[in-house]
Design a protein around this motif. Structure first.
Motif, PDB file in Angstrom:
ATOM      1  N   ALA A 150      -0.779  13.832  27.110  1.00 46.37           N
ATOM      2  CA  ALA A 150      -0.210  12.666  26.448  1.00 46.37           C
ATOM      3  C   ALA A 150       1.319  12.687  26.597  1.00 46.37           C
ATOM      4  N   PHE A 151       1.892  11.544  26.955  1.00 43.29           N
ATOM      5  CA  PHE A 151       3.350  11.434  27.063  1.00 43.29           C
ATOM      6  C   PHE A 151       3.830  10.290  26.196  1.00 43.29           C
ATOM      7  N   GLU A 152       4.909  10.504  25.467  1.00 45.20           N
ATOM      8  CA  GLU A 152       5.560   9.407  24.773  1.00 45.20           C
ATOM      9  C   GLU A 152       6.949   9.276  25.365  1.00 45.20           C
ATOM     10  N   VAL A 153       7.331   8.062  25.729  1.00 49.47           N
ATOM     11  CA  VAL A 153       8.652   7.864  26.316  1.00 49.47           C
ATOM     12  C   VAL A 153       9.564   7.179  25.300  1.00 49.47           C
ATOM     13  N   LEU A 154      10.723   7.779  25.058  1.00 52.96           N
ATOM     14  CA  LEU A 154      11.707   7.201  24.138  1.00 52.96           C
ATOM     15  C   LEU A 154      12.985   6.863  24.902  1.00 52.96           C
ATOM     16  N   SER A 155      13.724   5.905  24.389  1.00 54.96           N
ATOM     17  CA  SER A 155      15.039   5.613  24.940  1.00 54.96           C
ATOM     18  C   SER A 155      16.079   6.025  23.899  1.00 54.96           C
ATOM     19  N   ASN A 156      17.042   6.819  24.313  1.00 52.32           N
ATOM     20  CA  ASN A 156      18.064   7.314  23.381  1.00 52.32           C
ATOM     21  C   ASN A 156      19.410   7.278  24.097  1.00 52.32           C
ATOM     22  N   PRO A 157      19.971   6.054  24.230  1.00 53.26           N
ATOM     23  CA  PRO A 157      21.176   5.909  25.044  1.00 53.26           C
ATOM     24  C   PRO A 157      22.356   6.690  24.501  1.00 53.26           C
ATOM     25  N   GLU A 158      23.214   7.107  25.405  1.00 54.04           N
ATOM     26  CA  GLU A 158      24.400   7.865  25.022  1.00 54.04           C
ATOM     27  C   GLU A 158      25.583   6.929  24.900  1.00 54.04           C
ATOM     28  N   PHE A 159      26.305   7.038  23.812  1.00 49.30           N
ATOM     29  CA  PHE A 159      27.475   6.185  23.624  1.00 49.30           C
ATOM     30  C   PHE A 159      28.783   6.967  23.674  1.00 49.30           C
ATOM     31  N   LEU A 160      28.715   8.254  24.008  1.00 54.42           N
ATOM     32  CA  LEU A 160      29.955   9.031  24.005  1.00 54.42           C
ATOM     33  C   LEU A 160      30.879   8.542  25.114  1.00 54.42           C
ATOM     34  N   ALA A 161      32.170   8.640  24.855  1.00 56.90           N
ATOM     35  CA  ALA A 161      33.154   8.309  25.891  1.00 56.90           C
ATOM     36  C   ALA A 161      33.753   9.613  26.386  1.00 56.90           C
ATOM     37  N   GLU A 162      34.004   9.699  27.671  1.00 57.07           N
ATOM     38  CA  GLU A 162      34.588  10.913  28.222  1.00 57.07           C
ATOM     39  C   GLU A 162      36.002  11.093  27.675  1.00 57.07           C
ATOM     40  N   GLY A 163      36.373  12.345  27.500  1.00 55.72           N
ATOM     41  CA  GLY A 163      37.695  12.632  26.936  1.00 55.72           C
ATOM     42  C   GLY A 163      37.628  12.796  25.432  1.00 55.72           C
ATOM     43  N   LEU A 169      30.288  13.000  19.716  1.00 56.48           N
ATOM     44  CA  LEU A 169      28.973  13.601  19.442  1.00 56.48           C
ATOM     45  C   LEU A 169      28.916  14.183  18.035  1.00 56.48           C
ATOM     46  N   THR A 170      30.058  14.677  17.542  1.00 55.32           N
ATOM     47  CA  THR A 170      30.087  15.281  16.207  1.00 55.32           C
ATOM     48  C   THR A 170      29.872  14.211  15.135  1.00 55.32           C
ATOM     49  N   ALA A 171      30.523  13.071  15.314  1.00 56.85           N
ATOM     50  CA  ALA A 171      30.430  12.016  14.295  1.00 56.85           C
ATOM     51  C   ALA A 171      30.178  10.674  14.974  1.00 56.85           C
ATOM     52  N   PRO A 172      28.981  10.464  15.480  1.00 54.38           N
ATOM     53  CA  PRO A 172      28.716   9.203  16.193  1.00 54.38           C
ATOM     54  C   PRO A 172      28.689   8.002  15.246  1.00 54.38           C
ATOM     55  N   ASP A 173      29.158   6.842  15.742  1.00 58.85           N
ATOM     56  CA  ASP A 173      29.051   5.604  14.958  1.00 58.85           C
ATOM     57  C   ASP A 173      27.591   5.357  14.639  1.00 58.85           C
ATOM     58  N   ARG A 174      26.742   5.585  15.640  1.00 59.69           N
ATOM     59  CA  ARG A 174      25.305   5.449  15.438  1.00 59.69           C
ATOM     60  C   ARG A 174      24.575   6.216  16.541  1.00 59.69           C
ATOM     61  N   VAL A 175      23.330   6.585  16.197  1.00 58.53           N
ATOM     62  CA  VAL A 175      22.425   7.131  17.202  1.00 58.53           C
ATOM     63  C   VAL A 175      21.307   6.107  17.327  1.00 58.53           C
ATOM     64  N   LEU A 176      20.971   5.766  18.551  1.00 59.77           N
ATOM     65  CA  LEU A 176      19.966   4.727  18.767  1.00 59.77           C
ATOM     66  C   LEU A 176      18.735   5.338  19.420  1.00 59.77           C
ATOM     67  N   ILE A 177      17.588   5.110  18.809  1.00 62.95           N
ATOM     68  CA  ILE A 177      16.343   5.644  19.362  1.00 62.95           C
ATOM     69  C   ILE A 177      15.330   4.511  19.463  1.00 62.95           C
ATOM     70  N   ASN A 209      12.578  -1.030  19.133  1.00 60.45           N
ATOM     71  CA  ASN A 209      11.591  -0.900  20.192  1.00 60.45           C
ATOM     72  C   ASN A 209      12.291  -0.458  21.475  1.00 60.45           C
ATOM     73  N   LEU A 210      11.501  -0.050  22.432  1.00 62.49           N
ATOM     74  CA  LEU A 210      12.038   0.557  23.646  1.00 62.49           C
ATOM     75  C   LEU A 210      13.040  -0.348  24.351  1.00 62.49           C
ATOM     76  N   TRP A 211      12.650  -1.609  24.495  1.00 63.84           N
ATOM     77  CA  TRP A 211      13.485  -2.517  25.301  1.00 63.84           C
ATOM     78  C   TRP A 211      14.789  -2.836  24.594  1.00 63.84           C
ATOM     79  N   SER A 212      14.765  -2.979  23.277  1.00 65.79           N
ATOM     80  CA  SER A 212      16.014  -3.274  22.552  1.00 65.79           C
ATOM     81  C   SER A 212      17.005  -2.134  22.739  1.00 65.79           C
ATOM     82  N   SER A 213      16.500  -0.915  22.702  1.00 70.17           N
ATOM     83  CA  SER A 213      17.382   0.234  22.824  1.00 70.17           C
ATOM     84  C   SER A 213      18.030   0.269  24.206  1.00 70.17           C
TER      85      SER A 213
END
Ligand code: UDX
Ligand code: ADP
Length: 454
Positions: A150-163, A169-177, A209-213
């Protein structure tokens, strides 16, 4: 038993993100795998493959404890319950969608590896920036090759900016799953929420849902890039009229509906995400029969290309319409300060445009190694006698007719410009592509100094 996470892809996203999870969730075992043995060796050494403020300390604390870097991709897949996919998704350079659609070959190859080596149920988390419906592609490949697992696929986009990755990552505005709204999907979402809840307040963890993320990631970057193109378009008008774009940005940013961030006029945006994501978004729009929407977003990229072109043209026209054999010092090569990343850096376009005018271009960047600068501008294996790299800003500027500030490195703000001026050809020109320098002071020192939108 301790939860085990594997991340496939040890790049700018995978490396720092996994280091943060390992730091904040000491009970979770995290392994980052990559096919690139040199990169893995670097992650295991004292010189990490990416420069990111604060990252060395985080890695030093957790490496060998609950964070491991390895080339053993198959073993990583077998042992983990959660597999992050954080491989590169460059823009396609060939075939259908060339220049705009994302090249999903690395994603596809990872999905096939997971299907081949999985020995039980897995949660697959897509972490790379990828166009909407990529999760579906991953799921299709997994289902077709699952051998009953069984596989479940999630989308968890990264919003970090380089630099600022460590702070982001320590204090993200939000985490999206994003996940499927089925019982299995909900359970997988909960498992991943619990990982982040080790340090992120629950109200900042958004589930969709997956597509919104997937869509939200593209749209966030498109909106951010749009703000930069908008202010850059106004910069051109400011130059023509005598308004100062920083003053305009400050004044409009005080409107709480607009806000002050991402209104810094510049030589243009760079980085691996903005252009790629917008081109992706517009390709999707066209695919779904929305050419007007596609054209709207594409104009953000067109404005950015024009901005880079405008900057180099301004240098040429100010230097009496010829820069042939004139030495021009380029200060900074990374796409922004505090990173050694050069992907889509505006410096590439600026250097090429100046070389096309037969200028002698001397680049200095505090973090980007010389071979990488040369390769980015002229291509691997090619040689351009007019292009060279200096070891300091002073060396680059000595004997130069003009300086072009392309990256906003802090060290450029504290340079001894009186000394630089004395060692340059006269009249000495300076083009501040980041508006970080005090132009009236530079003019008082004798520079013919120009900023963006002023
Ligand atoms: C971006 C997004 O910010 C991040 O959320 C996403 O995960 C990845 O893409 P990044 O490309 O690392 O992050 O850097 P960012 O700080 O967004 O800067 C992108 C480019 O825009 C840089 O070249 C920067 O110099 C430029 N920029 C940024 C401006 O020219 N003006 C601004 O006001 C802000
Ligand atoms: P990003 O900025 O998205 O993190 P990078 O290019 O920095 O992108 O990193 C992506 C990493 O993914 C690279 O180090 C690359 O070697 C790795 N990679 C690509 N395909 C695979 C694969 N099939 N298996 C393991 N690693 C892979």
């Amino acid at each position: 038993m301790a939860l085990k996470i594997c991340c496939i892809g040890a790049g700018y996203v995978g490396g720092p993100t996994m280091a943060m999870i390992a730091l904040k969730a000491p009970g979770i075992q995290v392994t980052v795998v990559d096919l690139n043995a040199t990169r893995i060796a670097a992650w295991n050494s004292d010189t990490l493959p990416i420069y990111e403020p604060g990252l060395d300390e985080v890695v030093r604390q957790v490496r060998g404890r609950n964070l491991h870097f390895s080339t053993a991709v198959a073993a990583g897949i077998r042992e983990a319950e959660i597999i992050f996919v954080s491989v590169n998704t460059p823009t396609k350079t060939y075939g259908v969608g060339a220049g705009r659609a994302a090249d999903l070959r690395y994603i596809e190859s990872v999905a096939r590896s997971i299907a081949e080596h999985a020995n039980g149920p897995k949660i697959i988390v897509e972490k790379s920036t990828i166009p909407v419906k990529t999760a579906e592609t991953i799921r299709d490949i997994l289902t077709a090759n699952s051998r009953g697992h069984a596989f479940e696929v999630l989308s968890n986009p990264e919003f970090l900016a380089e630099g600022t990755a460590v702070a982001d990552l320590t204090a993200p505005d939000r985490v999206l799953i994003g996940g499927e709204r089925t019982p299995g999907g909900e359970e997988a979402i909960k498992t991943l929420v619990d990982v982040y809840a080790h340090w992120v307040p629950r109200e900042r963890i958004i589930t969709t849902n997956l597509w919104s993320s997937e869509m939200a990631k593209l749209v966030a970057n498109a909106f951010l890039a749009q703000r930069i193109s908008s202010i850059n378009s106004i910069a051109a008008l400011c130059e023509a009229t005598g308004a100062d774009v920083d003053e305009v940005a400050h004044a409009i940013g005080r409107d709480s509906r607009i806000g002050p961030k991402f209104l810094k006029a510049s030589v243009g945006f760079g980085g691996s995400c903005f252009q790629k994501d917008i081109l992706n978004l517009s390709y999707l729009c066209e695919h779904f029969g929305l050419p007007e929407v596609a054209a709207y977003w594409e104009s953000v990229v067109r404005m950015n290309d024009w901005q880079k072109h405008r900057f180099s043209q301004r240098i040429v026209s100010s230097l009496y319409n010829t820069v042939a054999e004139k030495r021009i010092a380029v200060f900074g090569f990374a796409f922004k300060k505090d990173t050694n990343d050069t992907r889509e850096s505006p410096a590439i376009a600026v250097c090429r445009a100046l070389l096309a005018e037969q200028a002698r271009v001397v680049v200095y960047d505090p973090k980007v190694p010389a071979p990488e600068i040369l390769e980015e501008v002229v291509g691997k294996g090619n040689h351009e006698p007019r292009l060279s790299v200096a070891q300091s800003a002073y060396e680059a500027a000595a004997g130069a007719h003009a300086i072009a500030v392309v990256t906003e490195w802090d060290e450029f703000k504290t340079l001894d410009f009186a000394r630089i001026q004395a060692e340059m050809k006269h009249p000495s020109f300076l083009f501040d592509g980041r508006n970080i320098l005090d132009l009236p002071r530079l003019r008082a020192l004798g520079f013919r100094a120009h900023g963006i939108g002023k």
